[in-house]
Design a protein around this motif. Structure first.
Motif, PDB file in Angstrom:
ATOM      1  N   THR A 137      -4.487   4.524   4.904  1.00 38.02           N
ATOM      2  CA  THR A 137      -3.197   3.928   4.876  1.00 38.02           C
ATOM      3  C   THR A 137      -3.193   2.627   5.914  1.00 38.02           C
ATOM      4  OG1 THR A 137      -3.232   4.714   3.125  1.00 38.02           O
ATOM      5  CG2 THR A 137      -1.363   2.476   3.377  1.00 38.02           C
ATOM      6  N   GLU A 138      -2.234   2.770   6.798  1.00 39.78           N
ATOM      7  CA  GLU A 138      -2.159   1.846   8.192  1.00 39.78           C
ATOM      8  C   GLU A 138      -3.380   1.171   8.996  1.00 39.78           C
ATOM      9  OE1 GLU A 138      -0.327   5.156  10.584  1.00 39.78           O
ATOM     10  OE2 GLU A 138       0.970   5.880   9.377  1.00 39.78           O
ATOM     11  N   ILE A 163      -1.646  -6.406   4.435  1.00 39.97           N
ATOM     12  CA  ILE A 163      -0.952  -5.567   3.874  1.00 39.97           C
ATOM     13  C   ILE A 163      -0.042  -4.954   3.972  1.00 39.97           C
ATOM     14  CG2 ILE A 163      -0.575  -4.719   1.532  1.00 39.97           C
ATOM     15  CD1 ILE A 163      -3.352  -5.463   0.778  1.00 39.97           C
ATOM     16  N   ALA A 164       1.791  -4.647   3.703  1.00 38.69           N
ATOM     17  CA  ALA A 164       2.678  -3.825   4.255  1.00 38.69           C
ATOM     18  C   ALA A 164       1.697  -2.719   3.147  1.00 38.69           C
ATOM     19  CB  ALA A 164       4.165  -4.187   3.268  1.00 38.69           C
ATOM     20  N   PHE A 165       2.541  -1.248   3.479  1.00 37.06           N
ATOM     21  CA  PHE A 165       2.691  -0.243   3.649  1.00 37.06           C
ATOM     22  C   PHE A 165       4.059   0.486   3.929  1.00 37.06           C
ATOM     23  CE2 PHE A 165       1.628   0.137   7.996  1.00 37.06           C
ATOM     24  CZ  PHE A 165       2.689   1.506   8.704  1.00 37.06           C
ATOM     25  N   LEU A 212       0.919  -1.738  -0.282  1.00 40.37           N
ATOM     26  CA  LEU A 212       0.041  -0.159   0.282  1.00 40.37           C
ATOM     27  C   LEU A 212       0.538   1.548   0.032  1.00 40.37           C
ATOM     28  CD1 LEU A 212      -2.825  -0.718   2.833  1.00 40.37           C
ATOM     29  CD2 LEU A 212      -2.679  -1.672   0.286  1.00 40.37           C
ATOM     30  N   SER A 220      -3.840  -1.168   6.224  1.00 46.54           N
ATOM     31  CA  SER A 220      -2.942  -2.052   6.374  1.00 46.54           C
ATOM     32  C   SER A 220      -2.810  -3.567   7.061  1.00 46.54           C
ATOM     33  CB  SER A 220      -1.525  -1.769   6.474  1.00 46.54           C
ATOM     34  OG  SER A 220      -0.324  -2.523   6.739  1.00 46.54           O
ATOM     35  N   SER A 221      -3.502  -2.964   8.715  1.00 46.75           N
ATOM     36  CA  SER A 221      -3.863  -4.100   9.165  1.00 46.75           C
ATOM     37  C   SER A 221      -4.756  -4.999   9.600  1.00 46.75           C
ATOM     38  CB  SER A 221      -3.894  -2.970  10.379  1.00 46.75           C
ATOM     39  OG  SER A 221      -4.962  -4.203  11.684  1.00 46.75           O
TER      40      SER A 221
END
Length: 217
Positions: free
Chosen positions: A129-130, A138-140, A107, A133-134
């Motif tokens: 975004t965070e 999925i990594a950001f 992301l 992600s959580s």
């Protein structure tokens, strides 16, 4: 606790007292125009992106209307120091967007220029975004893309100046073979998203999908 009594949280639209974690009351929530797009199929935001760059998938959470509640929500996030609105929008997104077995690898949100970040105090896309992600695991990466030039807010520009965005962004590290979900707040002309997307696509054998909070109707 005392502050909650003295300064209760209120619906941004009708001013009713609501739960501290909410943004709007139930009645006003029904006035938000969610898109109900299918991320994996053709939809208006994917069609618009396709005019500018090769896009894999695309999704917009809500319609951005000139005088609607969606505009008020985005302005609360961007210009009224309501950073937590980003988490609320992310929660609404996770209720509607399912990746199934086709999750992107990373992301990446559109960055602010350091001067703009200092003025605002936060990037309106980071908490959004965070939170995603959580939820999706999925990594950001907030550092992958750099904004090279300071400019006034898109909402304050006329159409001509919105189209002038050459060399605004650059990529900060080598990346290849990744499917990146590019995140922005409002899709207007598509110019900003396109500029970032081409940096990612030009960096290597990457794919780009797009997620925006709102799409300008």
């Amino acid at each position: 606790m005392i502050l909650d009594v003295l300064f209760p949280n209120r619906c941004i639209h009708c001013n009713r007292i609501i739960d501290p974690e909410f943004l709007v009351c139930d009645l006003c929530f029904s006035q938000i125009h969610f898109t109900h797009y299918n991320y994996f199929e053709n939809n208006p935001v994917k069609e618009k992106c396709s005019l500018f760059f090769p896009v894999e998938n695309a999704y917009s959470l809500i319609q951005f209307e000139e005088k609607g509640l969606s505009r008020q929500i985005i302005h609360e996030l961007k210009y009224k120091s309501r950073e937590k609105t980003g988490k609320i929008l992310a929660d609404w997104t996770t209720e509607r967007l399912k990746f199934d077995d086709h999750k992107p690898d990373l992301l990446v949100s559109v960055p602010l220029h350091p001067r703009k970040l200092k003025e605002r105090g936060y990037n309106q896309l980071h908490l959004f975004t965070e939170t995603l992600s959580s939820f999706y695991n999925i990594a950001f990466d907030h550092q992958l893309i750099k904004r090279n030039h300071y400019s006034k807010a898109q909402a304050l520009k006329d159409k001509k100046h919105r189209l002038e965005s050459a060399n605004i962004f650059s990529i900060t590290q080598s990346i290849t073979g990744k499917h990146i979900l590019l995140i922005d707040d409002v899709f207007t002309t598509g110019n900003t998203v396109s500029s970032v997307a081409w940096e990612i696509l030009s960096a290597g054998d990457n794919k780009v999908s797009v997620l925006v909070m709102a799409e300008d109707a």
